[in-house]
Structures are given as C-alpha cells and as structure tokens.
Scaffold this motif. Sequence first.
Motif, PDB file in Angstrom:
ATOM      1  N   ILE A 195      21.112  -8.194  54.650  1.00 57.85           N
ATOM      2  CA  ILE A 195      21.777  -9.483  55.087  1.00 57.85           C
ATOM      3  C   ILE A 195      22.716  -9.050  56.348  1.00 57.85           C
ATOM      4  CG2 ILE A 195      23.252 -11.477  54.833  1.00 57.85           C
ATOM      5  CD1 ILE A 195      21.664 -11.774  52.146  1.00 57.85           C
ATOM      6  N   VAL A 196      23.826  -8.088  56.063  1.00 60.27           N
ATOM      7  CA  VAL A 196      24.989  -7.671  56.768  1.00 60.27           C
ATOM      8  C   VAL A 196      24.207  -6.875  57.847  1.00 60.27           C
ATOM      9  CG1 VAL A 196      26.854  -6.136  56.860  1.00 60.27           C
ATOM     10  CG2 VAL A 196      26.450  -7.831  54.921  1.00 60.27           C
ATOM     11  N   LEU A 197      23.489  -5.895  57.477  1.00 60.09           N
ATOM     12  CA  LEU A 197      23.067  -5.045  58.618  1.00 60.09           C
ATOM     13  C   LEU A 197      21.555  -5.605  59.280  1.00 60.09           C
ATOM     14  CD1 LEU A 197      23.339  -1.745  56.479  1.00 60.09           C
ATOM     15  CD2 LEU A 197      24.497  -2.408  58.644  1.00 60.09           C
ATOM     16  N   ASN A 198      22.019  -6.849  59.944  1.00 58.68           N
ATOM     17  CA  ASN A 198      20.680  -7.466  60.458  1.00 58.68           C
ATOM     18  C   ASN A 198      20.766  -7.625  62.168  1.00 58.68           C
ATOM     19  OD1 ASN A 198      23.174  -8.814  61.003  1.00 58.68           O
ATOM     20  ND2 ASN A 198      22.352 -10.910  60.195  1.00 58.68           N
ATOM     21  N   TYR A 215      32.643  -3.019  53.816  1.00 55.85           N
ATOM     22  CA  TYR A 215      33.287  -2.268  52.892  1.00 55.85           C
ATOM     23  C   TYR A 215      33.188  -2.791  51.531  1.00 55.85           C
ATOM     24  CZ  TYR A 215      35.470   0.373  56.627  1.00 55.85           C
ATOM     25  OH  TYR A 215      35.537   1.183  57.760  1.00 55.85           O
ATOM     26  N   PRO A 216      33.351  -4.064  51.237  1.00 58.96           N
ATOM     27  CA  PRO A 216      33.093  -4.888  50.065  1.00 58.96           C
ATOM     28  C   PRO A 216      31.741  -4.734  49.445  1.00 58.96           C
ATOM     29  CG  PRO A 216      33.564  -6.490  51.573  1.00 58.96           C
ATOM     30  CD  PRO A 216      33.718  -5.066  52.251  1.00 58.96           C
ATOM     31  N   VAL A 217      30.851  -4.710  50.296  1.00 63.60           N
ATOM     32  CA  VAL A 217      29.335  -4.552  49.952  1.00 63.60           C
ATOM     33  C   VAL A 217      29.133  -3.289  49.467  1.00 63.60           C
ATOM     34  CG1 VAL A 217      27.139  -4.443  50.835  1.00 63.60           C
ATOM     35  CG2 VAL A 217      28.542  -6.381  51.423  1.00 63.60           C
ATOM     36  N   LEU A 218      29.559  -2.135  49.950  1.00 62.13           N
ATOM     37  CA  LEU A 218      29.544  -0.728  49.563  1.00 62.13           C
ATOM     38  C   LEU A 218      30.307  -0.539  48.337  1.00 62.13           C
ATOM     39  CD1 LEU A 218      28.161  -0.392  52.354  1.00 62.13           C
ATOM     40  CD2 LEU A 218      28.859   2.187  52.210  1.00 62.13           C
ATOM     41  N   PHE A 219      31.435  -1.183  48.297  1.00 65.18           N
ATOM     42  CA  PHE A 219      32.242  -1.020  47.026  1.00 65.18           C
ATOM     43  C   PHE A 219      31.205  -1.575  45.714  1.00 65.18           C
ATOM     44  CE2 PHE A 219      35.094  -2.541  43.820  1.00 65.18           C
ATOM     45  CZ  PHE A 219      35.931  -1.504  43.698  1.00 65.18           C
ATOM     46  N   LEU A 220      30.753  -2.702  45.849  1.00 68.53           N
ATOM     47  CA  LEU A 220      29.939  -3.269  44.883  1.00 68.53           C
ATOM     48  C   LEU A 220      28.719  -2.654  44.678  1.00 68.53           C
ATOM     49  CD1 LEU A 220      30.321  -7.132  46.075  1.00 68.53           C
ATOM     50  CD2 LEU A 220      31.448  -5.949  44.082  1.00 68.53           C
ATOM     51  N   ILE A 242      33.813   7.160  55.820  1.00 69.29           N
ATOM     52  CA  ILE A 242      34.876   6.519  55.113  1.00 69.29           C
ATOM     53  C   ILE A 242      34.232   5.215  54.378  1.00 69.29           C
ATOM     54  CG2 ILE A 242      36.718   4.589  55.655  1.00 69.29           C
ATOM     55  CD1 ILE A 242      37.707   6.495  57.902  1.00 69.29           C
ATOM     56  N   LEU A 243      33.229   4.668  54.892  1.00 71.91           N
ATOM     57  CA  LEU A 243      32.454   3.694  54.223  1.00 71.91           C
ATOM     58  C   LEU A 243      31.901   4.095  52.936  1.00 71.91           C
ATOM     59  CD1 LEU A 243      30.318   2.116  57.107  1.00 71.91           C
ATOM     60  CD2 LEU A 243      31.724   0.972  55.960  1.00 71.91           C
ATOM     61  N   PHE A 244      31.295   5.181  52.916  1.00 73.65           N
ATOM     62  CA  PHE A 244      30.958   5.765  51.304  1.00 73.65           C
ATOM     63  C   PHE A 244      31.904   6.180  50.796  1.00 73.65           C
ATOM     64  CE2 PHE A 244      26.645   6.144  54.414  1.00 73.65           C
ATOM     65  CZ  PHE A 244      26.001   5.251  53.203  1.00 73.65           C
ATOM     66  N   VAL A 245      33.080   6.285  50.993  1.00 75.59           N
ATOM     67  CA  VAL A 245      34.165   6.639  50.282  1.00 75.59           C
ATOM     68  C   VAL A 245      34.409   5.434  49.338  1.00 75.59           C
ATOM     69  CG1 VAL A 245      36.569   6.944  50.011  1.00 75.59           C
ATOM     70  CG2 VAL A 245      35.454   8.510  51.548  1.00 75.59           C
ATOM     71  N   MET A 259      23.235  -3.781  41.831  1.00 77.89           N
ATOM     72  CA  MET A 259      22.591  -2.926  42.722  1.00 77.89           C
ATOM     73  C   MET A 259      21.499  -3.498  43.457  1.00 77.89           C
ATOM     74  SD  MET A 259      22.164   0.709  40.825  1.00 77.89           S
ATOM     75  CE  MET A 259      21.633   1.653  42.097  1.00 77.89           C
ATOM     76  N   ILE A 260      20.518  -4.303  42.724  1.00 79.41           N
ATOM     77  CA  ILE A 260      19.816  -5.198  43.567  1.00 79.41           C
ATOM     78  C   ILE A 260      20.258  -6.187  44.494  1.00 79.41           C
ATOM     79  CG2 ILE A 260      17.501  -6.742  43.162  1.00 79.41           C
ATOM     80  CD1 ILE A 260      17.098  -5.182  40.433  1.00 79.41           C
ATOM     81  N   ILE A 261      21.164  -7.036  43.915  1.00 79.19           N
ATOM     82  CA  ILE A 261      21.928  -8.110  44.706  1.00 79.19           C
ATOM     83  C   ILE A 261      22.544  -7.327  45.796  1.00 79.19           C
ATOM     84  CG2 ILE A 261      23.627  -9.581  44.661  1.00 79.19           C
ATOM     85  CD1 ILE A 261      22.814 -10.172  41.635  1.00 79.19           C
ATOM     86  N   THR A 262      23.496  -6.286  45.809  1.00 76.56           N
ATOM     87  CA  THR A 262      24.094  -5.867  46.642  1.00 76.56           C
ATOM     88  C   THR A 262      23.100  -5.168  47.866  1.00 76.56           C
ATOM     89  OG1 THR A 262      24.496  -3.796  45.481  1.00 76.56           O
ATOM     90  CG2 THR A 262      26.067  -5.353  45.636  1.00 76.56           C
ATOM     91  N   LEU A 263      21.834  -4.651  47.643  1.00 75.20           N
ATOM     92  CA  LEU A 263      20.924  -4.042  48.473  1.00 75.20           C
ATOM     93  C   LEU A 263      20.364  -5.282  49.141  1.00 75.20           C
ATOM     94  CD1 LEU A 263      18.843  -1.485  46.676  1.00 75.20           C
ATOM     95  CD2 LEU A 263      20.519  -1.169  48.361  1.00 75.20           C
TER      96      LEU A 263
END
Length: 476
Positions: free
Chosen positions: A356-359, A369-374, A312-315, A347-351
């Motif tokens: 930061i989120v997966l810390n 969800y918004p990070v993967l959307f961006l 679902i995240l990757f959707v 893409m660079i900023i969201t990586l």
Amino acid sequence: MNTQISKWLLLAIISSSVFLSVLDIFIVNVAIPAIKTGIHGTDSDIQLVIALYLLGYATFLVTGGRAGDYFGRKRVFVVAMLLFVVISAVCGFAQTSWQLNAARFFQGVSAALMIPQGITYIQELFQGNKERVKALGIYGSVAGSASVIGQFLGGLLPEIDSFLEGWRLIFLINLPIGLAVVPMALLFLPPDDRRCCNVGFDYAGVLLLTGALVCLIYPLIRGRELDWPWWCIAMLAAGGIVLALFVRDQKQKLSTGRQRLPLLDVRLFGFRDFNIGMAIVLFYFMVQDSYFLINVVLLETGLGFSSSETGILFVFQGVGYVVASLVSLRLVPLFGKKVLQGGVLTMIITLALHIIVLNGPEVNRRLLYPVLFLYGAGCGSVLPSLLAVGLKNIPVELAGTASGTFSTFQQTAIALGIGVIGGIFFSNLGPLPDVTAYISAYRVATFTNMALLALVGLFMCLLPVEGMVRSESVTH
C-alpha cells in the motif's frame, strides 16, 4: 594460555566470529545495487553474491563442528578467522562478478568453520547454568547487533568518497577486526588437546551435500537470465540425483557404526514434529532475505532512494526485531505457539502495508519507518523460538546434530528464497523497467512471500499446543 585472562574477554574473542559472519549477510543486503554497478554485474550476479555466501555457510556448518572435534577447536577457529580475513580482502578487490561470487562462497565456508568452535567454547568456559545462559545471551545479542550495524553500514559505506569505490569498504571493513582477533585468539584461547581422531571425517558427505545444493540453487538463479539453457535443466536433475546419493550415503554410514560417523543423522527425520519444524523453517527463511533483496532493489534502483536512507530504514526494522525478540522469549513459555502465530500474522499484514505504501513514485517516507518497525517486530516474535519448534521432542543424544541440521536447513532455505523469490521479481521487471514495472514486480514477489508466510502459519497449526520451550537464536 594466560590464566589471568577473564573468560568474559574470551567470550569477546569468540563472539567476534558471529559478529563478522552475521555482519557480512546484512551489510551486503543493503549494498547490492552499488555492488551491481561496481562489478558491472547482472541481476543474477547480485543474487549470487548473497546466495553463494549462504550456500558455503550452509553446507559447511555441520562440517565445522566435526572439524573442531577432529582437528582441534582453537586451530580451526584461528585458521578459519584468518581465511575469513583473507577472503574478505579478495572480495573487496574483486574486479569481476565471477571473482566476487567465488570469493563469497569461500567466505561463507570460513564463517561456517568459525561459528561452531565459538559455541563449543562457551559450553566449556561457562560451566554454571546461570553463567552459561548469560554468556549465550551476550553471544546472541552480538549477533543481533551485527544485523542492525550491518544494515546501517551497508547503506553508509557505498556513499563514502574515498580512493576506493565505496562498496568495496563493506568487505574491507572485516580486515581490522579479524586481524586484531587472530593474535588474541592465538594467545588467549585455551588449547584443545582432546581431539577426536578415532572417527573418520566425512569428506564424501561434505562433497555430496555441497554438490547437491550448488546444482539446485545455481541454475535457479542463472536459468531465468539465460532463458533456461539445457545445462541448467541438467544441473537441476543432477542436484536431485546427488541429493539422493547423499541421503543413501548417510544412511549407510549410520548403519556401520561410530567408525564412519555421518555428516547428517537421518534418524532425525523419523520425528514428526521435527519434519513439521523443517517445513516451517523452509517457508519462513525463503522469505527472510528475499524480503531484503526485493525491497532494496525497489527502493534504491526503482524509486531512487539513497543507500544511506535505505540503510536507516532497515535499522528501524532491526530495532523492531530486537525489541520483539526480547518480549517474545518471555511470552513463549506462557502462551506457546500462539506468540509465533501472532508474529507470522503481523508479518503478513505489514507486507500488505508495504504494498500500500510503496504504490507509486511519490512514496510517503514517514510511513515507511513504522511499517518496517512493525515488520521487524513480527520477525522478532517468530525467529528466536523457531529452533524450539523443531527440537522440542528430539532425544538429548540427537540434540547437537539436530541443531546443526536446523542451521544448515535455515541457510539453504534463505539461498533458495533468493533464487526463487528474486527470480520472480526480476522476471517481472522486463528488459527496460520503469518505476511502474518495479512496483508491479515488487507486488508479485511480495504476494508470493505472503503466501509462504501463510504456509508457515498453517504448519504451525499442526504442532501440539503444549511443550513450547524457550530457545535462543543467534541469527536475525
């Protein structure tokens, strides 16, 4: 052929090939931890599950176009679709990693034989420019939908409780679709009696290119796990030699005239913008699927996400891609490469936001969800116009072979990224990784992907500002 059959129904039959071929890339990406457990495989085994499909696809994509001209498009389409179904069944019932990976290579080959026939049929069936653009748009939308559906099913199917292990369903789901399409294609696709038999088929070129790519990619994936035995080094050296022989062979066939038509027209590499475009393709697509690999392994194996939650995240990532791609295709004719550069920067900023989120073990799932959307939006701003970057100054007579070369290079770069970035990730895990090790390895691999995207942006600066044109993409 029944003359009453609508050409839009024929388009649906044709589009089934791109649906299945793209589905089988993205459905596997999310399910790789379940596949690894199911076949009792190693880290390199699951890298090969992805990479060998792409290698089969890459090395035979140009061949697929030639095969349609030589043997007839309808015949090649039907046989390739049937092979895809049979090999999907072999994948679904594989008992060992060796059986699965061998089948995945040939599944990629059958996909590569299907795709060029469909694109050629669209050119023939839809003669008017307006209708053709609409048909190609539908075809591209089917591919985009397949990527999103694949990510969802790749998360859902491994969790289904059935008499078969759930991961096997991600391959067996191809059977009802393919078995429905084969008789429809036999009945309704127009026959192709204008086969090109006066030009020799380049079997030697196919063997040399396949051998070179396998010798380069396979040891990159296996070598780390086996502590780089001598045969891995020997294969890498042999790959370089065979690649040089392939280039020499193609030059010789080009110089002898039409009776020995080469698999690859090396004149393409005499165009500066084409070479810059291929460099952009190389670095961009090395990031594309390695991103899915390291994120899925971190989320499911390292952080304990379920496969359905990951899907679902990757959707959301896929939806971001689709939305941005529709917008970017309107903006590129107006603002040119600035749109692509903006996408790369996104893409660079969201990586960085991923890191930061997966810390830690306690991840704020809502932020993902918004990070993967961006991130998907960044991809959608770049990918649909990459083909235009490499082909905009190519003469019309070379446009067809340039497009095939672009696609081959694209799939090869994805396989290379799986080997290199995946290798960096797994080599940093250590023998008995805990959550901290997974996060640390993820950071190293993601920083590497950020550096590759920075190179993409740098090479885009070398392209002229003017001349960007609209292009459609059929892969996500």
